[in-house]
Design an enzyme around this catalytic site. Structure first.
Site, PDB file in Angstrom:
ATOM      1  N   ASN A   7       0.858  -1.188   0.000  1.00  0.00           N
ATOM      2  CA  ASN A   7       0.000   0.000   0.000  1.00  0.00           C
ATOM      3  C   ASN A   7       0.898   1.244   0.000  1.00  0.00           C
ATOM      4  OD1 ASN A   7      -1.418   2.276   1.113  1.00  0.00           O
ATOM      5  ND2 ASN A   7      -3.056   0.891   1.688  1.00  0.00           N
ATOM      6  N   ASP A   9      -0.152   4.475  -0.073  1.00  0.00           N
ATOM      7  CA  ASP A   9      -0.865   5.704   0.315  1.00  0.00           C
ATOM      8  C   ASP A   9       0.046   6.719   0.991  1.00  0.00           C
ATOM      9  OD1 ASP A   9      -3.147   4.473  -0.577  1.00  0.00           O
ATOM     10  OD2 ASP A   9      -4.010   4.134   1.416  1.00  0.00           O
ATOM     11  N   HIS A  10       0.964   6.210   1.841  1.00  0.00           N
ATOM     12  CA  HIS A  10       1.747   7.152   2.638  1.00  0.00           C
ATOM     13  C   HIS A  10       2.832   7.861   1.843  1.00  0.00           C
ATOM     14  CE1 HIS A  10      -0.567   6.481   6.099  1.00  0.00           C
ATOM     15  NE2 HIS A  10      -0.373   5.174   6.045  1.00  0.00           N
ATOM     16  N   ARG A  18       3.090  18.920   1.031  1.00  0.00           N
ATOM     17  CA  ARG A  18       3.548  20.140   0.344  1.00  0.00           C
ATOM     18  C   ARG A  18       2.730  20.435  -0.909  1.00  0.00           C
ATOM     19  NH1 ARG A  18       8.861  21.792   1.927  1.00  0.00           N
ATOM     20  NH2 ARG A  18       8.767  21.563   4.176  1.00  0.00           N
ATOM     21  N   HIS A  43      -5.662   3.579  -1.715  1.00  0.00           N
ATOM     22  CA  HIS A  43      -6.999   3.840  -1.180  1.00  0.00           C
ATOM     23  C   HIS A  43      -7.370   5.259  -1.602  1.00  0.00           C
ATOM     24  CE1 HIS A  43      -9.693   4.013   2.711  1.00  0.00           C
ATOM     25  NE2 HIS A  43     -10.355   4.334   1.600  1.00  0.00           N
ATOM     26  N   ARG A  45      -9.533   7.918  -0.981  1.00  0.00           N
ATOM     27  CA  ARG A  45     -10.497   8.299   0.061  1.00  0.00           C
ATOM     28  C   ARG A  45     -11.396   9.413  -0.431  1.00  0.00           C
ATOM     29  NH1 ARG A  45      -8.804   6.287   5.382  1.00  0.00           N
ATOM     30  NH2 ARG A  45     -10.588   7.441   6.134  1.00  0.00           N
ATOM     31  N   ARG A  49      -7.259  12.705   0.912  1.00  0.00           N
ATOM     32  CA  ARG A  49      -6.169  13.190   1.775  1.00  0.00           C
ATOM     33  C   ARG A  49      -4.794  12.722   1.305  1.00  0.00           C
ATOM     34  NH1 ARG A  49      -7.253   9.739   7.263  1.00  0.00           N
ATOM     35  NH2 ARG A  49      -9.293  10.690   7.037  1.00  0.00           N
ATOM     36  N   HIS A  50      -4.740  11.607   0.596  1.00  0.00           N
ATOM     37  CA  HIS A  50      -3.421  11.197   0.077  1.00  0.00           C
ATOM     38  C   HIS A  50      -3.494  10.883  -1.422  1.00  0.00           C
ATOM     39  CE1 HIS A  50      -5.185   7.416   1.373  1.00  0.00           C
ATOM     40  NE2 HIS A  50      -4.841   7.551   2.638  1.00  0.00           N
ATOM     41  N   GLU A  70      -8.636   0.303  -2.968  1.00  0.00           N
ATOM     42  CA  GLU A  70      -9.487   0.304  -1.774  1.00  0.00           C
ATOM     43  C   GLU A  70     -10.424   1.486  -1.877  1.00  0.00           C
ATOM     44  OE1 GLU A  70      -7.126   0.527   1.739  1.00  0.00           O
ATOM     45  OE2 GLU A  70      -6.212  -1.413   1.392  1.00  0.00           O
ATOM     46  N   THR A 100      -6.877   6.286  10.078  1.00  0.00           N
ATOM     47  CA  THR A 100      -6.763   5.221   9.093  1.00  0.00           C
ATOM     48  C   THR A 100      -8.047   4.397   9.205  1.00  0.00           C
ATOM     49  OG1 THR A 100      -5.428   3.333   8.375  1.00  0.00           O
ATOM     50  CG2 THR A 100      -5.503   3.740  10.746  1.00  0.00           C
ATOM     51  N   THR A 101      -8.190   3.394   8.349  1.00  0.00           N
ATOM     52  CA  THR A 101      -9.421   2.596   8.397  1.00  0.00           C
ATOM     53  C   THR A 101      -9.511   1.910   9.755  1.00  0.00           C
ATOM     54  OG1 THR A 101      -8.971   2.173   6.077  1.00  0.00           O
ATOM     55  CG2 THR A 101     -10.775   0.951   7.067  1.00  0.00           C
ATOM     56  N   GLU A 151     -10.670  -9.587   3.162  1.00  0.00           N
ATOM     57  CA  GLU A 151      -9.404  -9.203   3.782  1.00  0.00           C
ATOM     58  C   GLU A 151      -9.703  -9.082   5.266  1.00  0.00           C
ATOM     59  OE1 GLU A 151      -7.149  -5.902   2.173  1.00  0.00           O
ATOM     60  OE2 GLU A 151      -6.278  -5.530   4.164  1.00  0.00           O
ATOM     61  N   HIS A 191      -3.505  -4.722   7.776  1.00  0.00           N
ATOM     62  CA  HIS A 191      -3.624  -3.586   8.695  1.00  0.00           C
ATOM     63  C   HIS A 191      -2.714  -3.760   9.903  1.00  0.00           C
ATOM     64  CE1 HIS A 191      -5.127   0.099  10.336  1.00  0.00           C
ATOM     65  NE2 HIS A 191      -5.836   0.255   9.227  1.00  0.00           N
ATOM     66  N   GLY A 192      -1.752  -2.878   9.992  1.00  0.00           N
ATOM     67  CA  GLY A 192      -0.860  -2.859  11.150  1.00  0.00           C
ATOM     68  C   GLY A 192       0.188  -3.953  11.144  1.00  0.00           C
ATOM     69  N   GLY A 213       1.278  -1.509   4.315  1.00  0.00           N
ATOM     70  CA  GLY A 213       1.668  -0.171   3.892  1.00  0.00           C
ATOM     71  C   GLY A 213       2.591   0.529   4.862  1.00  0.00           C
ATOM     72  N   HIS A 214       2.036   0.914   6.008  1.00  0.00           N
ATOM     73  CA  HIS A 214       2.725   1.840   6.899  1.00  0.00           C
ATOM     74  C   HIS A 214       4.102   1.354   7.344  1.00  0.00           C
ATOM     75  CE1 HIS A 214       3.345   4.327  10.542  1.00  0.00           C
ATOM     76  NE2 HIS A 214       2.767   5.236   9.786  1.00  0.00           N
TER      77      HIS A 214
HETATM   78  N1  PXP Z   1      -5.790  -3.084   4.285  1.00  0.00           N
HETATM   79  C1  PXP Z   1      -6.718  -2.099   4.353  1.00  0.00           C
HETATM   80  C2  PXP Z   1      -8.103  -2.414   3.937  1.00  0.00           C
HETATM   81  C3  PXP Z   1      -6.374  -0.795   4.764  1.00  0.00           C
HETATM   82  O1  PXP Z   1      -7.316   0.165   4.822  1.00  0.00           O
HETATM   83  C4  PXP Z   1      -5.027  -0.529   5.100  1.00  0.00           C
HETATM   84  C5  PXP Z   1      -4.624   0.846   5.523  1.00  0.00           C
HETATM   85  O2  PXP Z   1      -4.758   1.724   4.488  1.00  0.00           O
HETATM   86  C6  PXP Z   1      -4.108  -1.581   4.995  1.00  0.00           C
HETATM   87  C7  PXP Z   1      -4.517  -2.845   4.613  1.00  0.00           C
HETATM   88  C8  PXP Z   1      -2.652  -1.390   5.269  1.00  0.00           C
HETATM   89  O3  PXP Z   1      -2.471  -1.123   6.635  1.00  0.00           O
HETATM   90  P1  PXP Z   1      -1.052  -0.639   7.126  1.00  0.00           P
HETATM   91  O4  PXP Z   1      -0.784   0.665   6.448  1.00  0.00           O
HETATM   92  O5  PXP Z   1      -1.236  -0.508   8.599  1.00  0.00           O
HETATM   93  O6  PXP Z   1      -0.071  -1.690   6.740  1.00  0.00           O
END
Ligand code: PXP
Length: 241
Positions: A7, A9-10, A18, A43, A45, A49-50, A70, A100-101, A151, A191-192, A213-214
């Protein structure tokens, strides 16, 4: 063998800080692909935002692997997704104020509505996934929508502060995973997840893909920072030559 979907997004979060052009999510996607990622996730949104609409368009055009989009289950997002034709869409709940979600999609009770929403995607050959909490009732409901994947939300497991809580959340995930597989659904986890907590799944069969992602973008900042500073120091040193 399970695959990795990254992911990005970040990367866009940093760019939007910026409102400029760097770092470029598309360039990041290419690097992820060259490093072995099987899919790129963005994602889009509602508040943009990103990731921006243009990012989705460029990614859909240029990605060498699969694009996973997403999105919230809204008419606007449905139209954008059908226009860009990603490999997979993943429906997530979306609240404007959340960082976040925060939780899984509540599918139980919305089976017909979500089945109707997913129908055009199936017709277009786009796979669908529902981001749900690891709960049998949600898995059963997901199956009734005709989604290809669930998921399972690993956030509660990843954020657990203590061993007992972590073990409880892991057991919930494993139960939902098995139940989903028995019900003919393919299962992704996300997620996480990070370089440590993912190890609990090393011997767990039946996971199709990890969606991360993160932690990857955070590690990229750390392992890349040294090089980035050295490059700038070197650039300035060359002024004296
Ligand atoms: N899966 C879904 C559905 C999410 O919304 C996210 C966060 O955007 C992730 C996975 C990835 O989560 P993380 O950024 O914590 O790895």
């Amino acid at each position: 063998m399970p695959t990795l979907a990254v992911n990005i997004d970040h990367v866009a979060t940093l760019r939007q800080a910026r409102l400029g052009v760097e770092p470029c999510p598309l360039a990041a996607a290419a690097l992820c692909e060259m490093s072995g990622a099987s899919a790129i996730i963005v994602h889009l949104r509602e508040d943009r935002r990103h990731i921006q609409d243009r990012d989705v368009e460029l990614l859909a055009e240029c990605a060498k692997t699969e694009v996973h989009l997403e999105m919230a289950a809204t008419k606007e997002m449905q139209a954008i997704a059908l226009k860009n034709n990603p490999g997979t869409i993943c429906l997530v709940p979306e609240k404007r104020q959340e960082l976040t979600t925060e939780g899984g999609l509540k599918v139980a009770g919305r089976e017909k509505e979500l089945a109707d929403f997913l129908h055009p995607f199936a017709e277009a050959g786009i796979l669908s996934s529902l981001f749900i909490d690891p709960d049998r009732a949600q898995v059963e409901a997901a199956r009734a929508t005709g989604a290809d994947y669930v998921e399972l939300h690993t956030g509660a497991y990843a954020n657990a502060k203590h061993v007992v809580e972590r073990q409880t959340e892991l057991a919930r995930l494993l139960d939902a995973l098995l139940f989903a597989r028995e019900n003919g659904l393919k299962v992704n986890l996300g997620h996480g997840l990070n370089y440590t907590n993912i190890l609990a799944f090393a011997k767990v069969p039946g996971v199709s893909q990890y969606s991360i992602g993160h932690s990857i973008i955070s590690r990229a900042v750390m392992v890349g920072l040294e090089r980035a500073v050295r490059d700038m120091v070197e650039t300035i040193r060359r002024f004296a030559e």
